[in-house]
Scaffold this active site. Sequence first.
Site, PDB file in Angstrom:
ATOM      1  N   LYS A   1       0.838  -1.212   0.000  1.00  0.00           N
ATOM      2  CA  LYS A   1       0.000   0.000   0.000  1.00  0.00           C
ATOM      3  C   LYS A   1       0.869   1.256   0.000  1.00  0.00           C
ATOM      4  CE  LYS A   1      -1.753   1.555   4.113  1.00  0.00           C
ATOM      5  NZ  LYS A   1      -1.420   2.964   4.438  1.00  0.00           N
ATOM      6  N   ASN A   2       1.848   1.287   0.904  1.00  0.00           N
ATOM      7  CA  ASN A   2       2.604   2.534   1.074  1.00  0.00           C
ATOM      8  C   ASN A   2       3.630   2.772  -0.031  1.00  0.00           C
ATOM      9  OD1 ASN A   2       1.054   3.040   3.250  1.00  0.00           O
ATOM     10  ND2 ASN A   2       2.615   2.576   4.797  1.00  0.00           N
TER      11      ASN A   2
ATOM     12  N   ARG B   1      -4.826  10.652   4.852  1.00  0.00           N
ATOM     13  CA  ARG B   1      -3.738  11.614   5.003  1.00  0.00           C
ATOM     14  C   ARG B   1      -2.705  11.511   3.883  1.00  0.00           C
ATOM     15  NH1 ARG B   1      -3.051  14.363   9.450  1.00  0.00           N
ATOM     16  NH2 ARG B   1      -0.913  14.625   8.748  1.00  0.00           N
TER      17      ARG B   1
ATOM     18  N   CYS C   1      -5.551  12.927  13.423  1.00  0.00           N
ATOM     19  CA  CYS C   1      -5.404  11.522  13.041  1.00  0.00           C
ATOM     20  C   CYS C   1      -5.356  10.682  14.315  1.00  0.00           C
ATOM     21  CB  CYS C   1      -4.117  11.387  12.251  1.00  0.00           C
ATOM     22  SG  CYS C   1      -3.614   9.723  11.918  1.00  0.00           S
TER      23      CYS C   1
ATOM     24  N   ARG D   1       0.144  14.825  13.086  1.00  0.00           N
ATOM     25  CA  ARG D   1       0.957  14.466  11.914  1.00  0.00           C
ATOM     26  C   ARG D   1       1.140  15.704  11.044  1.00  0.00           C
ATOM     27  NH1 ARG D   1      -1.121   8.872   9.597  1.00  0.00           N
ATOM     28  NH2 ARG D   1       0.798   9.067   8.367  1.00  0.00           N
ATOM     29  N   PRO D   2       2.074  16.582  11.463  1.00  0.00           N
ATOM     30  CA  PRO D   2       2.264  17.825  10.714  1.00  0.00           C
ATOM     31  C   PRO D   2       2.844  17.560   9.329  1.00  0.00           C
ATOM     32  CG  PRO D   2       3.982  17.569  12.373  1.00  0.00           C
ATOM     33  CD  PRO D   2       3.021  16.435  12.577  1.00  0.00           C
TER      34      PRO D   2
ATOM     35  N   ASP E   1       4.833  20.175   7.977  1.00  0.00           N
ATOM     36  CA  ASP E   1       5.725  21.333   7.846  1.00  0.00           C
ATOM     37  C   ASP E   1       6.977  21.020   7.030  1.00  0.00           C
ATOM     38  OD1 ASP E   1       6.113  19.675  10.218  1.00  0.00           O
ATOM     39  OD2 ASP E   1       7.822  20.963  10.670  1.00  0.00           O
TER      40      ASP E   1
ATOM     41  N   ASP F   1       4.672   0.745  12.110  1.00  0.00           N
ATOM     42  CA  ASP F   1       3.462   0.106  11.568  1.00  0.00           C
ATOM     43  C   ASP F   1       3.303  -1.351  12.013  1.00  0.00           C
ATOM     44  OD1 ASP F   1       2.791   2.446  10.330  1.00  0.00           O
ATOM     45  OD2 ASP F   1       3.541   1.879   8.355  1.00  0.00           O
TER      46      ASP F   1
ATOM     47  N   ILE G   1       8.276   7.124  16.764  1.00  0.00           N
ATOM     48  CA  ILE G   1       7.840   7.821  15.547  1.00  0.00           C
ATOM     49  C   ILE G   1       6.533   8.583  15.824  1.00  0.00           C
ATOM     50  CG2 ILE G   1       7.271   7.595  13.079  1.00  0.00           C
ATOM     51  CD1 ILE G   1      10.071   6.591  13.673  1.00  0.00           C
TER      52      ILE G   1
ATOM     53  N   ARG H   1      -8.705  -0.494   4.958  1.00  0.00           N
ATOM     54  CA  ARG H   1      -7.867   0.551   4.352  1.00  0.00           C
ATOM     55  C   ARG H   1      -6.509   0.002   3.946  1.00  0.00           C
ATOM     56  NH1 ARG H   1      -6.543   4.993   8.015  1.00  0.00           N
ATOM     57  NH2 ARG H   1      -5.208   5.285   6.224  1.00  0.00           N
TER      58      ARG H   1
HETATM   59  N1  EPU Z   1       6.746  14.737  10.739  1.00  0.00           N
HETATM   60  C1  EPU Z   1       6.925  16.069  11.037  1.00  0.00           C
HETATM   61  N2  EPU Z   1       6.729  16.985  10.022  1.00  0.00           N
HETATM   62  C2  EPU Z   1       6.406  16.599   8.762  1.00  0.00           C
HETATM   63  C3  EPU Z   1       6.237  15.237   8.472  1.00  0.00           C
HETATM   64  C4  EPU Z   1       6.415  14.311   9.501  1.00  0.00           C
HETATM   65  O1  EPU Z   1       7.222  16.439  12.157  1.00  0.00           O
HETATM   66  O2  EPU Z   1       6.250  17.463   7.895  1.00  0.00           O
HETATM   67  C5  EPU Z   1       6.934  13.740  11.818  1.00  0.00           C
HETATM   68  C6  EPU Z   1       5.675  12.919  12.077  1.00  0.00           C
HETATM   69  O3  EPU Z   1       4.791  13.569  12.949  1.00  0.00           O
HETATM   70  C7  EPU Z   1       6.256  11.656  12.653  1.00  0.00           C
HETATM   71  C8  EPU Z   1       7.547  11.483  11.884  1.00  0.00           C
HETATM   72  O4  EPU Z   1       7.855  12.788  11.359  1.00  0.00           O
HETATM   73  O5  EPU Z   1       6.560  11.839  14.004  1.00  0.00           O
HETATM   74  C9  EPU Z   1       7.492  10.500  10.752  1.00  0.00           C
HETATM   75  O6  EPU Z   1       6.319  10.685   9.965  1.00  0.00           O
HETATM   76  P1  EPU Z   1       6.320  10.432   8.410  1.00  0.00           P
HETATM   77  O7  EPU Z   1       6.184  11.734   7.702  1.00  0.00           O
HETATM   78  O8  EPU Z   1       7.472   9.574   8.041  1.00  0.00           O
HETATM   79  O9  EPU Z   1       4.964   9.618   8.216  1.00  0.00           O
HETATM   80  P2  EPU Z   1       4.109   9.605   6.884  1.00  0.00           P
HETATM   81  O10 EPU Z   1       5.012   9.753   5.737  1.00  0.00           O
HETATM   82  O11 EPU Z   1       2.965  10.532   7.008  1.00  0.00           O
HETATM   83  C10 EPU Z   1       4.263   7.041   6.399  1.00  0.00           C
HETATM   84  C11 EPU Z   1       3.324   5.898   6.294  1.00  0.00           C
HETATM   85  C12 EPU Z   1       2.784   5.548   7.666  1.00  0.00           C
HETATM   86  C13 EPU Z   1       3.973   5.191   8.573  1.00  0.00           C
HETATM   87  C14 EPU Z   1       4.961   6.361   8.608  1.00  0.00           C
HETATM   88  C15 EPU Z   1       6.224   6.061   9.398  1.00  0.00           C
HETATM   89  C16 EPU Z   1       2.332   6.062   4.106  1.00  0.00           C
HETATM   90  C17 EPU Z   1       1.132   6.300   3.279  1.00  0.00           C
HETATM   91  N3  EPU Z   1       2.214   6.226   5.413  1.00  0.00           N
HETATM   92  O12 EPU Z   1       3.510   8.132   6.919  1.00  0.00           O
HETATM   93  O13 EPU Z   1       1.979   4.390   7.497  1.00  0.00           O
HETATM   94  O14 EPU Z   1       3.520   4.918   9.867  1.00  0.00           O
HETATM   95  O15 EPU Z   1       5.351   6.697   7.254  1.00  0.00           O
HETATM   96  O16 EPU Z   1       6.870   4.958   8.873  1.00  0.00           O
HETATM   97  O17 EPU Z   1       3.371   5.683   3.591  1.00  0.00           O
HETATM   98  C18 EPU Z   1       0.161   2.955   7.918  1.00  0.00           C
HETATM   99  O18 EPU Z   1       0.396   2.393   6.831  1.00  0.00           O
HETATM  100  O19 EPU Z   1      -0.626   2.473   8.767  1.00  0.00           O
HETATM  101  C19 EPU Z   1       0.828   4.218   8.238  1.00  0.00           C
HETATM  102  C20 EPU Z   1       0.367   5.054   9.150  1.00  0.00           C
END
Ligand code: EPU
Length: 422
Positions: free
Chosen positions: A22-23, A93, A117, A122-123, A125, A309, A331, A401
């Site tokens: 999926k991811n 998201r 969420c 989940r910012p 920024d 995950d 995380i 999902r």
């Molecule tokens: N973060 C920030 N600022 C940002 C982006 C992220 O502070 O702009 C922080 C987040 O709050 C978190 C950390 O950085 O503490 C890592 O978050 P990340 O951005 O890596 O998460 P994501 O890209 O939104 C993906 C997966 C998630 C998985 C995370 C971590 C997808 C679609 N989603 O999310 O998958 O948990 O990486 O590995 O790829 C799931 O499949 O159930 C799922 C939630």
Amino acid sequence: MDIFSIEGPVKLSGGLRVSGSKNATLPIMAATLLAPGRSVIKQSPRLADIAVMALLLKGLGAEVNREDNGDIAIDTSNIDNPVGEYDIVRRMRASICILGPLLARCGRAEVSMPGGCAIGDRPVDIHIRGLTELGAKIHLDNGNIVAVAPNGLTGKRIFLGGPFGSTVLGTANILSAATLAKGRTIIESAACEPEITDLANCLNEMGAKISGIGSPRLVIDGVDRLSGVEYKVIGDRIEAGTFMVAAAITSGRLELTNCDVEAMSAVVDCLERIGVDIEATEDGCIVSRSGELKTADITTQPYPGFPTDLQAQLMALLALADGNSVITEKIFPDRFMHVAEMNRMAARLRKEGPSVIVAGVDKLIAAPVMASDLRASAALVLAGLAAEGTTVVNRVYHIDRGYERIERKLNAVGAKITRKRQ
Ligand code: EPU
């Protein structure tokens, strides 16, 4: 709303093929925006989140079709509405990963800002910071992120680290956008997750020039255009890990195929240490457990560390270990919605800040429980396989999902799960 009724305990045995990731599929679908024309994504899983991404792309003007063989064909010849609508984005998201590709393709992108969420704040920024460094002007308007770059993007050295390590979808966004930027972009502290490697490999097949793939330093030399691609996504390592725990928690034996064990070292190492046998095969592995479960102290980390995950699923397993374990979430420190639900099944879990102390019990006892997010729900299903009695998991749509008909797959190897409409 569907519910699962799960009869336990069972002992699973047999073979399971792991679905496409999926991811990996989600950012690759978004990346097809960069290449006007037709792309085909092979092995894309049939999941609610994939359907949402298809809807989002259609809203932008793309044609998206699921072929009979399961492939997804996306024609992005006419992208005439660069706006990710709130009504779609609020359902997932990961919709944010259209921001970079759309901006690079159209010089403008408007995507509703993702809101709260179940797994915590989940910012986005860092996504915004990275695109700004590439030359985009970004502001918020009526809850929408509006990004413009009428003269295109320009390559730059960008540091993408954040307070909890790198960002997976942030890396996907900046990496995708940089493929069409003028000059060279260097992303430092890029996410190294296999799904990012898959995206980078796919982009290179579309004509991008990315090196350093798989490392925290990605170098992207911008090109004028990308072309449509036929690309097969990797197997889903999180689904694979969930099935590994399913074998272990039921003292069963499962042979998993379409599973890259080498990309799962942290998970394999952890499971082996607690008494699970994992034997690598050509296309996957055989997972079994015969002895007692030992305890472990585990911290979730960015790849190649133990994945967040799989944190909830591991907790279901350690709930039955012989002694105390500690699971620390680095995380998403609030990703513990499953704790109270598992305690309803006679687990002994105590939250202490970003950690959970898991006091092992001899058995879990079935109860009605509430699914809260995707992985927490999967953990409740796993607990239900091992628990005595009939566990009822409410709000199964969370599981749909991210897991392709999980009940069918698990029932084929000995589970007794019934999906009921309420
Ligand atoms: N973060 C920030 N600022 C940002 C982006 C992220 O502070 O702009 C922080 C987040 O709050 C978190 C950390 O950085 O503490 C890592 O978050 P990340 O951005 O890596 O998460 P994501 O890209 O939104 C993906 C997966 C998630 C998985 C995370 C971590 C997808 C679609 N989603 O999310 O998958 O948990 O990486 O590995 O790829 C799931 O499949 O159930 C799922 C939630």
